[in-house]
Design a protein around this motif. Structure first.
Motif, short mmCIF file in Angstrom:
data_model
loop_
_atom_site.label_atom_id
_atom_site.label_comp_id
_atom_site.label_asym_id
_atom_site.label_seq_id
_atom_site.Cartn_x
_atom_site.Cartn_y
_atom_site.Cartn_z
N THR A 267 0.83 -1.20 0.00
CA THR A 267 0.00 0.00 0.00
C THR A 267 0.86 1.26 0.00
O THR A 267 0.54 2.24 -0.69
N ALA A 268 1.96 1.24 0.74
CA ALA A 268 2.85 2.40 0.78
C ALA A 268 3.48 2.66 -0.59
O ALA A 268 3.57 3.82 -1.03
N VAL A 269 3.90 1.60 -1.27
CA VAL A 269 4.52 1.77 -2.59
C VAL A 269 3.50 2.25 -3.61
O VAL A 269 3.78 3.17 -4.40
N VAL A 270 2.32 1.67 -3.60
CA VAL A 270 1.27 2.10 -4.52
C VAL A 270 0.88 3.55 -4.25
O VAL A 270 0.70 4.34 -5.19
N SER A 271 0.79 3.92 -3.00
CA SER A 271 0.46 5.30 -2.65
C SER A 271 1.55 6.27 -3.10
O SER A 271 1.25 7.38 -3.55
N LEU A 272 2.80 5.85 -2.99
CA LEU A 272 3.92 6.69 -3.43
C LEU A 272 3.87 6.92 -4.94
O LEU A 272 4.04 8.04 -5.41
N VAL A 273 3.59 5.86 -5.69
CA VAL A 273 3.49 5.99 -7.15
C VAL A 273 2.33 6.91 -7.52
O VAL A 273 2.46 7.80 -8.39
N ALA A 274 1.19 6.73 -6.87
CA ALA A 274 0.03 7.58 -7.15
C ALA A 274 0.31 9.03 -6.77
O ALA A 274 -0.09 9.96 -7.48
N THR A 275 1.03 9.24 -5.66
CA THR A 275 1.36 10.60 -5.23
C THR A 275 2.25 11.30 -6.24
O THR A 275 2.00 12.46 -6.59
N VAL A 276 3.26 10.60 -6.72
CA VAL A 276 4.16 11.20 -7.72
C VAL A 276 3.36 11.55 -8.98
O VAL A 276 3.53 12.64 -9.54
N ALA A 277 2.48 10.64 -9.40
CA ALA A 277 1.68 10.91 -10.59
C ALA A 277 0.77 12.12 -10.40
O ALA A 277 0.64 12.96 -11.29
N ILE A 278 0.15 12.23 -9.23
CA ILE A 278 -0.75 13.36 -8.96
C ILE A 278 0.01 14.67 -8.94
O ILE A 278 -0.41 15.67 -9.54
N VAL A 279 1.15 14.69 -8.26
CA VAL A 279 1.93 15.94 -8.16
C VAL A 279 2.44 16.35 -9.54
O VAL A 279 2.40 17.54 -9.90
N VAL A 280 2.91 15.39 -10.34
CA VAL A 280 3.40 15.72 -11.69
C VAL A 280 2.26 16.23 -12.56
O VAL A 280 2.42 17.21 -13.29
N MET A 281 1.10 15.58 -12.48
CA MET A 281 -0.03 16.01 -13.31
C MET A 281 -0.53 17.41 -12.89
O MET A 281 -0.85 18.23 -13.76
N VAL A 282 -0.58 17.68 -11.60
CA VAL A 282 -1.00 19.02 -11.16
C VAL A 282 0.01 20.06 -11.62
O VAL A 282 -0.37 21.15 -12.06
N ASP A 283 1.28 19.71 -11.58
CA ASP A 283 2.31 20.65 -12.02
C ASP A 283 2.24 20.88 -13.53
O ASP A 283 2.53 21.97 -14.01
N LEU A 284 1.87 19.85 -14.28
CA LEU A 284 1.73 20.02 -15.74
C LEU A 284 0.49 20.83 -16.10
O LEU A 284 0.52 21.67 -17.00
N VAL A 285 -0.61 20.59 -15.39
CA VAL A 285 -1.86 21.26 -15.72
C VAL A 285 -1.85 22.71 -15.24
O VAL A 285 -2.30 23.60 -15.95
N GLN A 286 -1.36 22.93 -14.03
CA GLN A 286 -1.32 24.28 -13.46
C GLN A 286 0.09 24.60 -12.98
O GLN A 286 0.40 24.49 -11.80
N PRO A 287 0.98 24.99 -13.88
CA PRO A 287 2.34 25.34 -13.44
C PRO A 287 2.30 26.54 -12.48
O PRO A 287 1.56 27.49 -12.68
N GLY A 288 3.06 26.46 -11.43
CA GLY A 288 3.10 27.53 -10.45
C GLY A 288 2.11 27.38 -9.32
O GLY A 288 2.14 28.15 -8.37
N LEU A 289 1.21 26.43 -9.42
CA LEU A 289 0.22 26.22 -8.37
C LEU A 289 0.85 25.63 -7.12
O LEU A 289 0.52 26.01 -6.00
N ILE A 290 1.79 24.72 -7.32
CA ILE A 290 2.45 24.07 -6.20
C ILE A 290 3.63 24.91 -5.75
O ILE A 290 4.58 25.14 -6.51
N VAL A 291 3.56 25.39 -4.52
CA VAL A 291 4.63 26.21 -3.98
C VAL A 291 5.73 25.32 -3.40
O VAL A 291 6.91 25.54 -3.62
N SER A 292 5.34 24.31 -2.66
CA SER A 292 6.28 23.38 -2.05
C SER A 292 5.93 21.96 -2.50
O SER A 292 4.91 21.40 -2.09
#
Length: 71
Positions: free
Chosen positions: A14-39
């Motif tokens: 579950t931890a590994v699957v959650s890590l993969v999903a987290t990376v995908a979500i953060v990358v997709m948010v950064d691609l869709v809305q650049p500058g939205l993620i401060v940290s």
């Protein structure tokens, strides 16, 4: 009634699957809305906790439904 047991293998998967999903979500948010993620680390940690908790909740609900169907 048996004592509470922790399935370490399930938690690791579950931890590994959650890590993969987290990376995908953060990358997709950064691609869709650049500058939205401060940290990225803070956002990633927040998303990881949410995804991990959601995975555990979904699995516990699935287990309860499976046990109730066996009765």
């Amino acid at each position: 009634m048996e004592p509470f047991r922790i399935d370490v293998a399930y938690l690791m998967i579950t931890a590994v699957v959650s890590l993969v999903a987290t990376v995908a979500i953060v990358v997709m948010v950064d691609l869709v809305q650049p500058g939205l993620i401060v940290s990225r680390i803070g956002t990633g940690l927040f998303v990881y906790i949410g995804v991990f908790a959601a995975n555990l909740l979904i699995e516990s609900i699935r287990g309860r439904l499976h046990r109730s169907q066996d009765r």
